[in-house]
Design a protein around this motif. Structure first.
Motif, mmCIF file in Angstrom:
data_model
loop_
_atom_site.group_PDB
_atom_site.id
_atom_site.type_symbol
_atom_site.label_atom_id
_atom_site.label_comp_id
_atom_site.label_asym_id
_atom_site.label_seq_id
_atom_site.Cartn_x
_atom_site.Cartn_y
_atom_site.Cartn_z
ATOM 1 N N MET A 1 0.883 -1.170 0.000
ATOM 2 C CA MET A 1 0.000 0.000 0.000
ATOM 3 C C MET A 1 0.917 1.215 0.000
ATOM 4 O O MET A 1 1.655 1.440 0.961
ATOM 5 N N GLY A 2 0.904 1.975 -1.077
ATOM 6 C CA GLY A 2 1.702 3.202 -1.088
ATOM 7 C C GLY A 2 3.173 2.971 -1.354
ATOM 8 O O GLY A 2 3.978 3.862 -1.157
ATOM 9 N N ILE A 3 3.575 1.770 -1.798
ATOM 10 C CA ILE A 3 4.967 1.559 -2.174
ATOM 11 C C ILE A 3 5.135 2.200 -3.528
ATOM 12 O O ILE A 3 4.535 1.770 -4.509
ATOM 13 N N ASP A 4 5.937 3.239 -3.569
ATOM 14 C CA ASP A 4 5.995 3.954 -4.834
ATOM 15 C C ASP A 4 7.274 3.622 -5.583
ATOM 16 O O ASP A 4 8.028 4.501 -5.939
ATOM 17 N N LYS A 5 7.525 2.353 -5.808
ATOM 18 C CA LYS A 5 8.716 1.978 -6.570
ATOM 19 C C LYS A 5 8.264 1.791 -8.024
ATOM 20 O O LYS A 5 7.503 0.873 -8.322
ATOM 21 N N PRO A 6 8.716 2.660 -8.915
ATOM 22 C CA PRO A 6 8.142 2.643 -10.272
ATOM 23 C C PRO A 6 8.611 1.473 -11.134
ATOM 24 O O PRO A 6 7.956 1.107 -12.091
ATOM 25 N N ASP A 7 9.761 0.874 -10.765
ATOM 26 C CA ASP A 7 10.338 -0.105 -11.702
ATOM 27 C C ASP A 7 10.289 -1.533 -11.190
ATOM 28 O O ASP A 7 11.219 -2.315 -11.380
ATOM 29 N N VAL A 8 9.178 -1.893 -10.509
ATOM 30 C CA VAL A 8 8.987 -3.305 -10.157
ATOM 31 C C VAL A 8 8.669 -4.015 -11.469
ATOM 32 O O VAL A 8 7.728 -3.659 -12.163
ATOM 33 N N ARG A 9 9.479 -5.018 -11.828
ATOM 34 C CA ARG A 9 9.329 -5.629 -13.157
ATOM 35 C C ARG A 9 8.463 -6.876 -13.149
ATOM 36 O O ARG A 9 8.018 -7.338 -14.168
ATOM 37 N N TYR A 10 8.286 -7.487 -11.965
ATOM 38 C CA TYR A 10 7.387 -8.645 -11.938
ATOM 39 C C TYR A 10 6.733 -8.759 -10.566
ATOM 40 O O TYR A 10 7.322 -8.381 -9.550
ATOM 41 N N VAL A 11 5.488 -9.232 -10.581
ATOM 42 C CA VAL A 11 4.764 -9.534 -9.349
ATOM 43 C C VAL A 11 4.305 -10.975 -9.482
ATOM 44 O O VAL A 11 3.616 -11.333 -10.438
ATOM 45 N N ILE A 12 4.742 -11.812 -8.540
ATOM 46 C CA ILE A 12 4.353 -13.224 -8.582
ATOM 47 C C ILE A 12 3.385 -13.487 -7.432
ATOM 48 O O ILE A 12 3.649 -13.089 -6.296
ATOM 49 N N HIS A 13 2.272 -14.109 -7.726
ATOM 50 C CA HIS A 13 1.360 -14.547 -6.659
ATOM 51 C C HIS A 13 1.598 -16.024 -6.397
ATOM 52 O O HIS A 13 1.269 -16.853 -7.238
#
Length: 726
Positions: free
Chosen positions: A296-308
């Protein structure tokens, strides 16, 4: 209410930006005009600015109600960075001591403070209500407004008390903001905040740069994830797990495998948590493994992948979490591991909650399952869920669009669904409609005496997955609708009634059966190529050698995708070889021995660990149609009549017959060919395939120009493959 201002100048002066994004300017103008404002804007769209800038322009202090203490601190720090005056922004919450709270109050009363962040719990305290009554409040901003709705993915009961408290403190304009809200949640928020007349600003939920993929969750999940992360060297990623225990275990496993990763969850002490979050933001680590408490509110613009690692409880949660990838507009891969068992587990967790809440939770889980199991464009489903129509048929950036499944005609099935919903007086949910269609005498069906309806059992010819697919895709096509207030009850729309009067073609894609996934799908990154390129080359050479010996084109023996699959799963027995797509019993028997020998030698030489639990694919239920086609051809039934009797287009029947001969079964369609073509024409095309390097249809059509139709060429290709290859 507002002074005459040049908004672009104010934006440049206060935040250093030259232009507004999306609807920002219109939203700010609406708020400055003193009107209630509802903002629906996806993560990364610039929501905060919609209340930060007006707070600096208007007289008085804006009160921002926000659910997360960590988020408030980030926002206050950010505002102070933009201003010369520290007192410009403050927060009041349980983390402050009395002296700090007194300092905040004095800054507010002296007029220094333009923005005050409060948690809903602090807002309800009597002393804070009394204090705020003395303050000149410019407007109220309710951030993360979906927390008001029990249909939202993050329901917080204390949010429901916001409106009465605003009335107590003093009524001013309200701006409510959220990044995820279905039409149902949006209505809930507006009703609860007493702002049904608010101007609504809705940005598109489409994030074209995000790639969505759902993979079956197998015993190899940890191995898959490690392999994937290693292929994304140096890129930042987030992995979401449901339990704290899993977060700890997985972070440790990644570290052991040389990946810079740290855990993050609500059970850790706050110093460690902040430290780990900062390590991720400052790129001292590449991966954060977290529960949904993170982000919530993590403002990192260059996260390249999100794995669930585990599927989320709702599509809102999923959208919000995947939305943390690619906020800079660059690449963002969203990969989810799914198995139905996980949803059953989540349903068990809900026991003990009030019945109404359980009912809602269950509906949200059903939507998530529908998304995961569907073969439709993922973007289309997500956007439809949020009340947005996505017009494209193929988004080109999700697993289903990159590997489209075959469409099947479902006109009659849709009619059956519509008739059943109407017969049930539009008072039941999808599960029940399917029970009636399939003629299941459940206790509920019997208690309503619905086994006496004419529609009862009218859909026994299809399985449950097909009916689910028909209903889901009819919802997206607008033939049926779900009742918002009684979540889940199916209604037939105007378009649905028109369809019943005059049915037109309605094609669906069958859902994926995750329980019986036949072969591992390679993760995006390596495209559709073999995992072991060295073995792939060896197998191609072997194929060439055999083809030369038998004077056949190589593709007749095995097609490329079959070789790719062999170089991925390493089959070393004939039985395992038959699990490879495009290899039937006939082909395995005819050519298999030599291929198995080569694969076995390669595995031993290189000490390769094979994916042992190779799922043995059962042919039976998948091939009911194929078996009946083979039998009909044996009885010499004309193919055009056969297509009609199976409800297939002629080209779809040819697809099925091609699949039969490619997997090694011999069939004889000469009886049909002789009826429609001259012998010399048959020979002409047959000889072309004999000499050709490939069985490519386009190339053959080009070769013969307008001489033969596509269907004639395909029929002879079938004859050729059957006679020469099988």
């Amino acid at each position: 209410m507002a002074k005459e201002v040049n908004l672009t100048e104010e934006l440049k002066k206060n935040f250093g930006f030259d232009t507004f994004k999306g609807n920002q300017e219109a939203i700010i103008k609406n708020l400055l005009a003193g009107k209630d404002t509802f903002v629906l804007m996806p993560t990364g769209g610039g929501k905060s600015l919609c209340y930060q800038l007006p707070s600096l322009i208007l007289d008085g202090t804006a009160v921002v109600i926000s659910p997360l203490i960590a988020l408030m601190k980030n926002q206050v720090d950010a505002m102070r960075n933009f201003s010369a005056e520290d007192g410009v922004a403050h927060f009041i919450n349980s983390s402050l001591n009395k002296a700090a709270i007194d300092q905040v109050k004095s800054d507010i009363l002296s007029g220094k403070t333009k923005l005050l962040y409060v948690a809903p719990e602090s807002l309800t305290k009597e002393e804070n209500i009394d204090f705020l009554r003395q303050v000149n409040i410019s407007f109220y901003a309710v951030d993360e407004a979906h927390c008001i709705s029990e249909w939202g993915h993050d329901f917080r009961p204390e949010y429901r008390r916001i409106r009465p408290i605003i009335n107590e403190i003093g009524v001013r304009p309200v701006i409510a903001l959220t990044a995820t809200a279905t039409p149902k949640v949006q209505h809930d928020i507006q009703k609860n905040l007493g702002m049904l007349d608010a101007t609504v600003f809705k940005s598109s939920f489409n994030r074209p740069n995000l790639y969505y993929e759902v993979r079956p969750k197998t015993a190899n999940i940890d191995k898959d994830i490690i392999k994937y992360i290693k292929s994304q060297e140096g890129k930042s990623g987030i992995i979401y797990c449901l339990s704290r225990k899993k977060v700890e275990e997985l972070a440790e496993l990644l570290q052991v495998n040389g990946i810079r990763a740290l855990p993050y969850h609500a059970g850790m002490d706050s110093a460690t948590r902040t430290q780990n979050q900062d390590a991720f933001l400052l790129e001292k680590i590449d991966v954060i493994v977290a529960t949904i408490a993170f982000g919530m509110g993590i403002d990192k613009p260059d996260v390249r992948y999100v794995i669930h690692y585990d599927i989320p409880k709702s599509l809102e949660g999923y959208y919000q979490e995947t939305g943390r990838a690619g906020r800079d507009g660059g690449e963002g891969q969203c990969i989810t591991f799914y198995i139905n068992k996980d949803l059953q587990k989540l349903e068990k967790f809900m026991q003990g909650k009030p019945i109404a809440e359980q009912e809602i939770g269950k509906q949200l889980l059903l939507e998530t399952a529908a998304y995961a199991e569907s073969s439709l464009c993922r973007r289309k489903i997500l956007l439809h869920y949020f009340g947005e129509e996505y017009e494209e048929d193929n988004c080109g950036n999700c697993d289903n669009c990159l590997n489209p499944k075959k469409q099947v005609e479902a006109k009659d099935q849709l009619c059956a669904v519509l008739e059943t919903i109407i017969a049930l007086k539009e008072k039941f949910k999808a599960e029940y409609v399917i029970d009636v269609l399939m003629g299941k005498e459940t206790s509920q069906v019997l208690s309503y005496q619905h086994e006496d309806l004419e529609v009862f059992g009218s859909g026994q010819g299809e399985d449950e997955r097909t009916w689910n697919a028909v209903i889901r895709q009819a919802l997206i096509a607008g033939y049926i609708d779900k009742d918002i207030e009684n979540y889940g009850l199916l209604k037939v729309t105007k378009a649905g009634h028109a369809f019943l009067k005059n049915p037109v073609s309605f094609k669906i894609v069958k859902d994926v059966d995750f329980e019986e996934m036949e072969e591992e799908v390679p993760m995006k990154g390596g495209a559709a190529c073999a995992v072991d390129p060295e073995l792939y080359v060896i197998l191609k050479d072997l194929r060439k050698k055999i083809a030369k010996r038998l004077e056949l084109p190589p593709y007749v023996i095995f097609q490329d995708p079959s070789l790719e699959a062999m170089a991925t799963t390493y089959p070393i027995t004939l039985e395992e070889l038959q699990n490879i797509p495009g290899v039937g019993a006939g082909k395995a028997k005819r050519y298999g021995e030599e291929f198995i020998k080569v694969i076995k030698a390669h595995v031993e030489e290189n000490e390769i660990e094979r994916p042992e639990d190779l799922r043995v694919r059962t042919v039976a239920n998948k091939s009911k149609l194929k078996v009946s086609i083979i039998q009909a051809i044996d009885r010499k039934i004309a193919l055009d009549e056969l297509a009609e009797s199976k409800g297939l287009e002629f080209s779809e029947l040819l697809d099925e017959i091609e699949a039969i001969v490619y997997s090694g079964t011999k069939i004889n369609i000469d009886y049909f060919l002789r009826e429609i073509m001259d012998d010399e024409h048959i020979d002409d095309i047959f000889n072309y395939f004999k000499e050709s390097e490939s069985d490519d249809l386009e190339a053959a059509i080009e070769e013969f120009g307008m001489e033969y139709s596509e269907e004639e060429i395909r029929l002879i290709r079938i004859k050729f493959l059957s006679e020469m290859g099988n």
